[in-house]
Motif scaffolding. Structure first.
Motif, PDB file in Angstrom:
ATOM      1  N   THR A  51       0.924  -1.175  -0.022  1.00 50.75           N
ATOM      2  CA  THR A  51      -0.097   0.135  -0.132  1.00 50.75           C
ATOM      3  C   THR A  51       0.901   1.123   0.006  1.00 50.75           C
ATOM      4  OG1 THR A  51       0.007   0.289   2.669  1.00 50.75           O
ATOM      5  CG2 THR A  51      -1.706  -1.259   1.524  1.00 50.75           C
ATOM      6  N   LYS A  52       0.332   2.298  -0.225  1.00 55.60           N
ATOM      7  CA  LYS A  52       1.099   3.685  -0.250  1.00 55.60           C
ATOM      8  C   LYS A  52       1.599   3.951   1.293  1.00 55.60           C
ATOM      9  CE  LYS A  52      -1.932   5.495  -3.997  1.00 55.60           C
ATOM     10  NZ  LYS A  52      -2.721   6.306  -4.378  1.00 55.60           N
ATOM     11  N   LYS A  53       0.996   3.194   2.266  1.00 60.65           N
ATOM     12  CA  LYS A  53       1.552   3.512   3.656  1.00 60.65           C
ATOM     13  C   LYS A  53       2.551   2.597   3.977  1.00 60.65           C
ATOM     14  CE  LYS A  53      -2.680   5.709   5.282  1.00 60.65           C
ATOM     15  NZ  LYS A  53      -3.836   5.731   6.371  1.00 60.65           N
ATOM     16  N   GLY A  54       2.843   1.642   3.012  1.00 63.81           N
ATOM     17  CA  GLY A  54       4.078   0.552   3.258  1.00 63.81           C
ATOM     18  C   GLY A  54       3.446  -0.865   3.705  1.00 63.81           C
ATOM     19  N   LYS A  55       2.078  -1.035   4.012  1.00 62.10           N
ATOM     20  CA  LYS A  55       1.687  -2.024   4.520  1.00 62.10           C
ATOM     21  C   LYS A  55       1.649  -3.186   3.325  1.00 62.10           C
ATOM     22  CE  LYS A  55      -2.195  -4.426   6.714  1.00 62.10           C
ATOM     23  NZ  LYS A  55      -1.605  -5.054   7.881  1.00 62.10           N
ATOM     24  N   VAL A  56       2.252  -4.358   3.589  1.00 61.67           N
ATOM     25  CA  VAL A  56       2.462  -5.533   2.837  1.00 61.67           C
ATOM     26  C   VAL A  56       1.383  -6.643   2.758  1.00 61.67           C
ATOM     27  CG1 VAL A  56       4.205  -7.200   1.850  1.00 61.67           C
ATOM     28  CG2 VAL A  56       5.047  -4.924   2.499  1.00 61.67           C
ATOM     29  N   TYR A  57       0.584  -7.067   1.683  1.00 56.13           N
ATOM     30  CA  TYR A  57      -0.196  -8.166   1.695  1.00 56.13           C
ATOM     31  C   TYR A  57       0.671  -9.167   0.909  1.00 56.13           C
ATOM     32  CZ  TYR A  57      -3.736  -4.830   3.593  1.00 56.13           C
ATOM     33  OH  TYR A  57      -4.236  -4.019   4.472  1.00 56.13           O
ATOM     34  N   LYS A  58       0.592 -10.546   1.452  1.00 60.62           N
ATOM     35  CA  LYS A  58       1.311 -11.575   0.546  1.00 60.62           C
ATOM     36  C   LYS A  58       0.243 -12.567   0.226  1.00 60.62           C
ATOM     37  CE  LYS A  58       5.473 -10.879   3.153  1.00 60.62           C
ATOM     38  NZ  LYS A  58       6.485 -11.274   4.101  1.00 60.62           N
ATOM     39  N   PHE A  59       0.451 -13.143  -0.778  1.00 56.74           N
ATOM     40  CA  PHE A  59      -0.425 -14.035  -1.589  1.00 56.74           C
ATOM     41  C   PHE A  59       0.230 -15.411  -1.996  1.00 56.74           C
ATOM     42  CE2 PHE A  59      -1.988  -9.762  -1.866  1.00 56.74           C
ATOM     43  CZ  PHE A  59      -3.180  -9.736  -1.296  1.00 56.74           C
ATOM     44  N   ASP A  60      -0.454 -16.756  -1.991  1.00 56.13           N
ATOM     45  CA  ASP A  60       0.199 -17.713  -2.577  1.00 56.13           C
ATOM     46  C   ASP A  60       0.020 -17.749  -4.045  1.00 56.13           C
ATOM     47  OD1 ASP A  60      -2.408 -18.208  -2.447  1.00 56.13           O
ATOM     48  OD2 ASP A  60      -2.440 -20.498  -2.238  1.00 56.13           O
ATOM     49  N   ALA A  61      -0.713 -16.809  -4.682  1.00 54.29           N
ATOM     50  CA  ALA A  61      -0.825 -16.785  -6.008  1.00 54.29           C
ATOM     51  C   ALA A  61      -1.426 -15.517  -6.589  1.00 54.29           C
ATOM     52  CB  ALA A  61      -1.907 -18.139  -6.547  1.00 54.29           C
ATOM     53  N   THR A  62      -1.380 -15.011  -8.048  1.00 55.80           N
ATOM     54  CA  THR A  62      -1.677 -13.910  -8.423  1.00 55.80           C
ATOM     55  C   THR A  62      -3.028 -13.992  -8.512  1.00 55.80           C
ATOM     56  OG1 THR A  62       0.462 -13.861  -9.709  1.00 55.80           O
ATOM     57  CG2 THR A  62      -1.395 -12.497 -10.423  1.00 55.80           C
ATOM     58  N   GLU A  63      -3.648 -15.214  -8.388  1.00 56.58           N
ATOM     59  CA  GLU A  63      -5.168 -15.174  -8.810  1.00 56.58           C
ATOM     60  C   GLU A  63      -5.689 -14.593  -7.080  1.00 56.58           C
ATOM     61  OE1 GLU A  63      -3.097 -17.636  -9.653  1.00 56.58           O
ATOM     62  OE2 GLU A  63      -4.008 -19.484  -9.321  1.00 56.58           O
ATOM     63  N   CYS A  64      -5.157 -14.977  -6.144  1.00 55.40           N
ATOM     64  CA  CYS A  64      -5.560 -14.653  -4.486  1.00 55.40           C
ATOM     65  C   CYS A  64      -5.328 -13.255  -4.698  1.00 55.40           C
ATOM     66  CB  CYS A  64      -4.807 -15.259  -3.741  1.00 55.40           C
ATOM     67  SG  CYS A  64      -5.192 -16.961  -3.414  1.00 55.40           S
ATOM     68  N   MET A  65      -4.469 -12.465  -5.337  1.00 50.46           N
ATOM     69  CA  MET A  65      -3.917 -11.254  -5.285  1.00 50.46           C
ATOM     70  C   MET A  65      -5.127 -10.200  -6.058  1.00 50.46           C
ATOM     71  SD  MET A  65      -0.867  -9.066  -6.322  1.00 50.46           S
ATOM     72  CE  MET A  65      -0.749  -9.285  -8.030  1.00 50.46           C
ATOM     73  N   VAL A  66      -5.653 -10.787  -7.123  1.00 45.56           N
ATOM     74  CA  VAL A  66      -6.741 -10.419  -7.723  1.00 45.56           C
ATOM     75  C   VAL A  66      -8.008 -10.398  -7.154  1.00 45.56           C
ATOM     76  CG1 VAL A  66      -7.817 -10.404  -9.885  1.00 45.56           C
ATOM     77  CG2 VAL A  66      -5.338 -10.641 -10.094  1.00 45.56           C
ATOM     78  N   ASN A  67      -8.410 -11.435  -6.439  1.00 41.23           N
ATOM     79  CA  ASN A  67      -9.555 -11.635  -5.758  1.00 41.23           C
ATOM     80  C   ASN A  67      -9.439 -10.672  -4.501  1.00 41.23           C
ATOM     81  OD1 ASN A  67     -10.719 -13.482  -7.361  1.00 41.23           O
ATOM     82  ND2 ASN A  67      -9.639 -15.273  -6.207  1.00 41.23           N
ATOM     83  N   PHE A  68      -8.446 -10.545  -3.994  1.00 39.99           N
ATOM     84  CA  PHE A  68      -8.398  -9.575  -2.820  1.00 39.99           C
ATOM     85  C   PHE A  68      -8.471  -8.300  -3.241  1.00 39.99           C
ATOM     86  CE2 PHE A  68      -5.676  -6.756  -0.348  1.00 39.99           C
ATOM     87  CZ  PHE A  68      -6.007  -6.943   1.023  1.00 39.99           C
ATOM     88  N   MET A  69      -8.319  -7.696  -4.432  1.00 44.98           N
ATOM     89  CA  MET A  69      -8.274  -6.520  -4.929  1.00 44.98           C
ATOM     90  C   MET A  69      -9.841  -6.137  -4.969  1.00 44.98           C
ATOM     91  SD  MET A  69      -5.516  -6.464  -7.964  1.00 44.98           S
ATOM     92  CE  MET A  69      -6.180  -5.276  -8.774  1.00 44.98           C
ATOM     93  N   ASN A  70     -10.593  -7.111  -5.037  1.00 50.12           N
ATOM     94  CA  ASN A  70     -12.009  -6.790  -5.187  1.00 50.12           C
ATOM     95  C   ASN A  70     -12.704  -6.601  -4.019  1.00 50.12           C
ATOM     96  OD1 ASN A  70     -12.007  -7.658  -7.980  1.00 50.12           O
ATOM     97  ND2 ASN A  70     -12.476  -9.813  -7.463  1.00 50.12           N
ATOM     98  N   GLU A  71     -12.066  -6.837  -2.952  1.00 48.75           N
ATOM     99  CA  GLU A  71     -12.498  -6.561  -1.448  1.00 48.75           C
ATOM    100  C   GLU A  71     -11.744  -5.309  -0.762  1.00 48.75           C
ATOM    101  OE1 GLU A  71     -11.864 -10.237   0.446  1.00 48.75           O
ATOM    102  OE2 GLU A  71     -13.298 -11.440  -0.704  1.00 48.75           O
ATOM    103  N   PHE A  72     -10.728  -4.740  -1.797  1.00 47.34           N
ATOM    104  CA  PHE A  72      -9.777  -3.806  -0.962  1.00 47.34           C
ATOM    105  C   PHE A  72     -10.012  -2.264  -1.963  1.00 47.34           C
ATOM    106  CE2 PHE A  72      -5.686  -2.016  -0.094  1.00 47.34           C
ATOM    107  CZ  PHE A  72      -5.720  -2.179   1.360  1.00 47.34           C
ATOM    108  N   ASP A  73      -9.587  -1.329  -1.123  1.00 46.76           N
ATOM    109  CA  ASP A  73      -9.782   0.216  -1.933  1.00 46.76           C
ATOM    110  C   ASP A  73      -8.451   0.178  -2.712  1.00 46.76           C
ATOM    111  OD1 ASP A  73      -9.813   2.602  -2.779  1.00 46.76           O
ATOM    112  OD2 ASP A  73      -9.743   3.674  -0.748  1.00 46.76           O
TER     113      ASP A  73
END
Length: 145
Positions: A51-73
């Motif tokens: 994030t712009k504030k430096g918080k890191v979110y880790k994912f086991d796959a790119t598809e999890c990252m994309v799914n997370f994006m649907n629930e995140f600003d």
């Protein structure tokens, strides 16, 4: 007055350190996926958001990252990163990557999705394994349908 200067310097230093917008190494076998909660073990398909504030979110796959994006600003996201298929553990800018979806390359969540830093590398693997190539925006449209 000297003490005030020291406190001010310390506060500025803490702000700089706490808002460091950069990737963090993934501790394979220990870190968990922020979206699906599985332990991240695959060194080829992992991903990260910073994030712009430096918080890191880790994912086991790119598809999890994309799914997370649907629930995140997503306006708060500074970096989208995916592991480079040809250099496991190397995080690359997902927005500039070329993605291959090939039924002949398994990924942790079953989307058969791999990221490549260089389109030429993606085309070589595609010629070998089959599948379809996508840019970041094409991938987002494909996965969100």
């Amino acid at each position: 007055m000297k003490t005030l200067k020291h406190y001010s310097l310390l506060i500025l230093l803490l702000i700089f350190i706490s808002c460091n917008v950069s990737p963090k190494p993934i501790d394979y076998g220990n870190d968990g996926c922020h979206f699906c909660k599985m332990t991240i073990v695959d060194k080829v398909h992992a991903a990260e958001i910073v994030t712009k504030k430096g918080k890191v979110y880790k994912f086991d796959a790119t598809e999890c990252m994309v799914n997370f994006m649907n629930e995140f600003d997503t306006s708060e996201i500074a970096l989208y990163l995916s592991n480079n298929y040809t250099k496991p553990e190397e995080l690359i800018d997902a927005t500039k990557a070329t993605f291959l979806i090939s039924k002949n390359i398994s990924s942790p969540m079953g989307a058969f999705l791999s990221a490549f830093k260089d389109k030429i590398d993606a085309e070589k693997v595609q010629a070998e394994k089959g599948g379809e190539l996508y840019s970041w925006t094409e991938l987002l449209a494909h996965l969100n349908n």
